[in-house]
Design an enzyme around this catalytic site. Structure first.
Site, PDB file in Angstrom:
ATOM      1  N   ASP A 286       0.728  -1.239   0.017  1.00  0.00           N
ATOM      2  CA  ASP A 286       0.065   0.105   0.113  1.00  0.00           C
ATOM      3  C   ASP A 286       0.839   1.352  -0.112  1.00  0.00           C
ATOM      4  O   ASP A 286       1.650   1.700   0.764  1.00  0.00           O
ATOM      5  CB  ASP A 286      -0.945   0.040   1.322  1.00  0.00           C
TER       6      ASP A 286
ATOM      7  N   HIS B 166      -4.381   4.419   6.592  1.00  0.00           N
ATOM      8  CA  HIS B 166      -3.092   3.753   5.912  1.00  0.00           C
ATOM      9  C   HIS B 166      -1.796   4.332   6.424  1.00  0.00           C
ATOM     10  O   HIS B 166      -1.846   5.385   7.000  1.00  0.00           O
ATOM     11  CB  HIS B 166      -3.214   4.669   4.553  1.00  0.00           C
TER      12      HIS B 166
END
Lengths: 556, 556
Positions: B193, B367
């Site tokens: 990610d 995130h």
């Protein structure tokens, strides 16, 4: 106490960002502070420019004494051609501000007839019952003024856009003394910039950017592509100075950047070191570590020079791996996606990218933070306060900020939005009558091309689901259908799907016609409406879409 | 060393944010990781949903073994109905993820035939040559998994979306041990990610929001309106817990919020304290300081509950002066304007607003920041690295971040965008062939309503300048014009201006027809084109606009 009535009438920019314009009326005299424009939201389809509706001024044209421009940003001067084309009044402003306005007037061929009157900070101008004092303030562009307007009822102060930069690049300081003096003598009404009321503390000086510029110029090993707002002369000055120090030539690229720097330079307000400039056509022939391209287009505008450089479609500049691209600007809300796209293009070409936050900052705001707004409130200590230059959210917060001045002379704070007005007379201040204001949507930037709301509504409808137009030829004499109906459609369903669907639609149109009685057939308007309604129901059922349906009957 | 070929084929979400989907192929077996959707940019007129083009999977339908869903966010599961309607393959995911996907499948009436297979973190599933190990990771929603996929060529790790939350609200920790173990044994390829690679350091734990929530609940004197993403179960859990502590009842308002909390609660993943819930219809009858409305719609979506509350158009909730509105979410780029509008409406109603930054934070990202990405890189130490989940900009920065691992086992890093592929075989890894990918634009959320690019292009044209359609009836036998031409126009010029202009246009059409010779008249296609060209030139000269012009000739 005079018996007159003072009215403060925002025509734009209060309750929204952009297209600032404010009318100040005392009995039968009106002055206008700024005539800005704004760029439209994406939902205003096909609209290029939005300006305030100047109808109120036109309606009272014989009363309007002058337009006063506070500074050179488009949201304060961009509507000038649109106003002057309706009402040719004198325009006051500093040399730089007028120079920037001239450019816009020239584009609309209004410069010859325009009556531009240059003022300098410190000047006072008498306009009927108004005595307007121009007071120097600091901001992200140069030659900005606040206004102290003496009226028979007292002094109205308008800060215009400002920050309180204690170390401005041009060493021209914010005239705090003038604010202090008016405050001491007593101010009836203060209108103050609310933009950054949500940011705590003080804004950083324009000079805070300098160390970051030094870092960038010292460490870049290849070409530098630097972009900032074209009107940010202090930022541009710093880039030129740092470039000279680090022995890089500077190429100025982009129409607006060239125009703005030329205006500032001609007025002696931008110093360009000798032999610093490089012609754009010489960029690619010069050693990359000796070049800085100053390019306009920070907001990813598709036709700007910077966007064209990003997609390698500029005749003079091409980005190579290892070049550095610097965005020294804020992201104007709504432009996140185009700017992101542009940055991704630069990344694909292998450029190093510098933008956004970081310490020292690569950009500082031109609007004062909360404590600067407090400082102005404390200096001026007005009787009435009206926050301006912000959406309702900022106006409300700025109004709350002023609360501590209650009991120190502040009697009331008013949140007045476009279309409302503030009235002050011998009885005090209160919300006044509603004024007809609004926005004018303009296509292609030309003066006459006003786009009416109805047209934008139609475009929105067409943009959503396209159109379907059934066309029938009818014999005038017999009322009989001639040939077979045609159906034209675009933006609705794909060609593959449409064949069968539009075939059914055609049959439906004929059926609707067949089933109409003689009375209905005698009125094509009725038939058109029946066809529209039947077709709408059918298409909606089949596709869940609602195209614009416009039956056409041709008499032959 | 096996002689097979491993291919990594991003179908979406690499080089863009949204609609994540990735095919992993080993010889004649394919598995699919995630099937996301995204909401369209505003320029995709009339498009409601965008999904990846699953054509590659359809083309190889007999090879596709399964769809694996990593977590319950729309950009990972939202395309599931669109994929399953084309290819009914087994779907693997955790209970919560499948629960959320079920809801979408039900909306499209695909749930009955769907083959959903629940897994838990720690499980391993054999899919042909792939052995898929589900590894628990922390993120802004719950029950998220990363994947360690053992192939004949080695282990492929896919982090999915993650942050490394050291103090997750549900005490279910990121399974760092699994990552460490795979890293120790050797990983062929890591996909990780890249979302927050531009943010330095570590992200704050979800628990960092708790003190701010306590402050808000402790100090609010009237009704609390609290909005967060519906899938953010840990945030919702904290709100419920703090509400119970401060003796406020909670009303859940909004379709997506109700659905999501119900799914989580049914699975025992959301604890709702006894007697905490308040029925929405009882909100206005309860003492304001005892109420918290948890409302969906953080992004200002016009039909969401929060937007409706903002304009006082919700049947159960009305905002009064002194109420507090909390936006506990990030602004998704592109939504700045609608969110701003919504906040201004709340401000006009006198609400206190809490949103954006501040300390303690009112929102934390799901995130991981740069050092969390580094931690994963260091734990896994892959042979090959491929950053995913980001625009090119983020992928590039993530690729650079991995550079320090070169010489520590990392052989190469690949930036592979949608439409490209990565190939790994006995000779190593390299960019492979181009794969036909793309996006599918869907209208009204229904499965079949694909909007083709051509239609969107037409809509864009119509949205810009509207249309002008000249209609002529021509006698089939004689070739003579019957009656006079009609011109229909919408979205072009205002009715006031159009009369004269379209009158001239009509004359021009007749002139074009008159001046055509017999040969041209024998081919209506030629006549149509001549009319179009003449009209285009005329209208562009008169108005500087370029409407869509579609001449229609009706044979009668």
């Amino acid at each position: 106490m005079p018996t007159g009535k003072l009215q403060v009438i925002p025509l734009g920019g209060v309750g929204e960002f952009g297209m600032n314009s404010m009318a100040l009326r005392y009995n039968d005299d009106i002055i206008v502070i700024d005539a800005g424009m704004m760029f439209p939201d994406t939902e205003l389809l096909g609209v290029d420019v939005v300006t305030p509706d100047f109808g109120y001024l036109k309606e009272h044209r014989e009363k309007v004494r002058a337009l006063i421009l506070t500074h050179a940003h488009e949201d304060h001067i961009g509507g000038t051609p649109y106003l002057l084309s309706q009402l040719n009044i004198p325009v006051y402003g500093t040399a730089f501000t007028l120079g920037m306005a001239e450019r816009r007037l020239e584009e609309h061929r209004l410069l010859d007839q325009a009556d531009l009157r240059e003022v300098a900070p410190g000047d006072k101008v008498e306009l009927g019952p108004f005595s307007v004092h121009f007071i120097h303030v600091t901001h992200s562009t140069i030659s900005c003024v606040a206004l102290a307007i003496t009226t028979p009822l007292g002094v109205v102060m308008h800060t215009a856009d400002f920050k309180i930069d204690q170390t401005p690049v041009d060493d021209l300081h914010f005239d705090l003394h003038a604010f202090a003096e008016y405050g001491k003598r007593g101010v009836l009404l203060l209108m103050s910039d609310s933009t950054n009321v949500e940011r705590p503390g003080y804004s950083e000086s324009e000079r805070a950017v300098r160390p970051r510029l030094e870092q960038i110029f010292a460490s870049a090993t290849r070409k530098l592509i630097f972009s900032t707002f074209s009107s940010s002369i202090p930022r541009i000055q710093q880039v030129l100075d740092v470039a000279a120090k680090y022995d890089r030539k500077v190429a100025l690229i982009g129409r607006s950047l060239l125009a703005t720097t030329e205006i500032a330079h001609d007025l002696g307000l931008l110093r360009i070191p000798d032999n610093l400039l490089l012609r754009p056509q010489d960029v690619m022939e010069t050693a990359p570590h000796r070049v800085c391209c100053l390019v306009s287009g920070t907001q990813g505008e598709p036709m700007s020079s910077l966007s064209r450089v990003a997609v390698d479609n500029h005749k003079n500049v091409s980005v190579k791996p290892g070049d550095t691209v610097v965005l020294s600007a804020r992201v104007i809300p709504g432009n996140e996606k185009p700017i992101g796209r542009m940055l991704n293009h630069f990344a694909r070409r292998g450029a190093d990218l510098i933008y956004g936050g970081g310490t020292p900052p690569i950009h500082v705001s031109g609007h004062g933070h909360r404590d600067e707004l407090n400082l102005i409130l404390n200096l001026v200590r007005p009787k009435y306060f009206m926050p301006v230059h912000g959406e309702y959210l900022q106006l409300m917060r700025h109004a709350r900020l002023a609360k501590h001045l209650e009991g120190q002379g502040l009697e009331s704070t008013f949140i007045i939005e476009n279309g409302e007005s503030l009235v002050i007379d011998a009885h005090g201040a209160r919300k006044g009558e509603k004024i007809n204001t609004g926005r004018v949507c303009i296509d292609s930037g030309s003066l006459g091309d006003v786009v009416e709301d109805l047209i934008i509504r139609d475009r929105r409808h067409l943009a959503q689901d396209g159109f379907v137009i059934p066309v029938l030829a009818i014999d005038r004499a017999t009322g009989q259908l001639q040939g077979s109906p045609e159906i034209i459609s675009r933006g609705f369903v794909s060609l593959g799907d449409s064949g069968q669907l539009l075939g059914f639609a055609k049959q439906l149109v004929m059926k609707t016609l067949d089933e109409s009685n003689a009375e209905e057939r005698s009125d094509w308007g009725v038939i058109q409406e029946k066809i529209r309604v039947d077709l709408k129901r059918f298409l909606n059922k089949e596709t869940q879409r609602r195209p614009m349906i416009l039956p056409v009957i041709l008499e032959v």
